[in-house]
Design an enzyme around this catalytic site. Structure first.
Site, PDB file in Angstrom:
ATOM      1  N   LYS A  71       0.811  -1.220   0.000  1.00  0.00           N
ATOM      2  CA  LYS A  71       0.000   0.000   0.000  1.00  0.00           C
ATOM      3  C   LYS A  71       0.844   1.271   0.000  1.00  0.00           C
ATOM      4  CE  LYS A  71      -4.260  -1.713   2.152  1.00  0.00           C
ATOM      5  NZ  LYS A  71      -5.248  -1.487   3.219  1.00  0.00           N
ATOM      6  N   ASP A 107     -10.348   2.691   2.131  1.00  0.00           N
ATOM      7  CA  ASP A 107     -10.580   1.973   3.390  1.00  0.00           C
ATOM      8  C   ASP A 107     -11.393   2.803   4.383  1.00  0.00           C
ATOM      9  OD1 ASP A 107      -9.303  -0.407   2.731  1.00  0.00           O
ATOM     10  OD2 ASP A 107      -7.345   0.290   3.418  1.00  0.00           O
TER      11      ASP A 107
END
Length: 284
Positions: A71, A107
């Site tokens: 990420k 997220d």
């Protein structure tokens, strides 16, 4: 689902990733919305990340999702990242658009979309842990103008977390405080002042561990959420339910972060109600 010469790919990239249920979610969404796409899981080594990202352009893909440990590592290979992704310091969705690779982090959006009839604006959030999922939730809460964010983390992580959240506090103007998780008397005091309590640690995935002492008390109005979805009800959520609090597990966050990515790729809304029922049947 049809596969032909016009089918466009999307993928989740991580290591390990073969266990992921993202292909189940996205392929069902492609079929339900009649989008000619297919979603796969790519388990790659870090040395192959740069080439994997370039393949998005090479194969005219919708884009990719990323999970750990890529990420952060993906950011140098992108043309642009959104303000939220920059604040978090991590990207979980790459969109290929007009020849450019754009990095998003869905997220935090997914987490807040999963909360029933709750707005964080003007409210206080207390979060346990500040890893990848935790930082996304913290940044999104600040962007949505939470009144205050209180973080409890292990003493060994205090300096790292304080440094990481300072940029978020400076850019959003939201007050963010970081305290040691080991200070139970202070944790108890803050628990009685919070509107939303979140466990963003991995404690509870074994079905036994709690991220805090079971002797601590909540006020009934506090909404309690866990980022873990398996087990469906973690010990943390069980502890909160015993006190009469409303609880939310991590399955909704998983679904809605995927929905945000799907909408960015296709311009279409994911049929989340339909997929939620299938996920609930699978994991309850």
């Amino acid at each position: 689902m049809r596969i032909d010469g016009y089918t466009r790919l999307a993928a989740v990239v991580a290591k390990p990733i073969k266990h992921s249920i993202s292909p189940f979610i996205h392929n069902h969404a492609f079929q339900a919305t009649q989008v000619n796409g297919a979603y796969v899981a790519w388990e790659i080594d870090e040395k192959d990340l740069a080439e994997t990202v370039q393949n998005i352009k090479r194969y005219d893909m919708f884009g990719i999702n990323l999970s750990m440990p890529y990420k952060q590592a993906v950011i140098p290979y992108l043309d642009e990242v959104t303000p939220a992704a920059r604040l978090i310091g991590a990207v979980n969705t790459v969109v290929y658009q007009e020849g450019r690779l754009l990095g998003y982090n869905t997220d935090g959006q997914g987490f807040f979309r999963s909360l029933p009839s709750f707005s964080i604006q003007g409210q206080t959030m207390l979060i346990l842990g500040a890893g990848g999922a935790g930082m996304a939730i913290i940044a999104e809460a600040a962007l949505r103008q939470a009144k205050q964010i209180v973080i409890f983390t292990r003493t060994a992580s205090l300096d790292r977390v304080k440094k990481a959240v300072q940029l978020i506090a400076d850019e959003t103007g939201v007050k963010i405080s970081v305290y040691p998780l080991e200070d139970e008397s202070l944790l108890q005091k803050k628990l009685l002042e919070t509107d939303l309590l979140v466990n963003s640690t991995s404690l509870g995935m074994d079905g036994q561990s709690l991220p805090l002492s079971s002797s601590l008390a909540l006020r009934k109005e506090t909404l309690v959420a866990d980022v873990i979805y398996q087990p469906f009800e973690t010990p943390f959520l069980g502890w909160a339910k015993q006190q009469g609090n409303q609880t939310v597990n991590g399955l909704g966050m998983l679904l809605y972060q995927a929905a945000s990515a799907f909408e960015l790729w296709t311009g279409k809304a994911m049929p989340t109600k339909e997929i939620w029922q299938l996920l609930e049947e699978r994991y309850r």
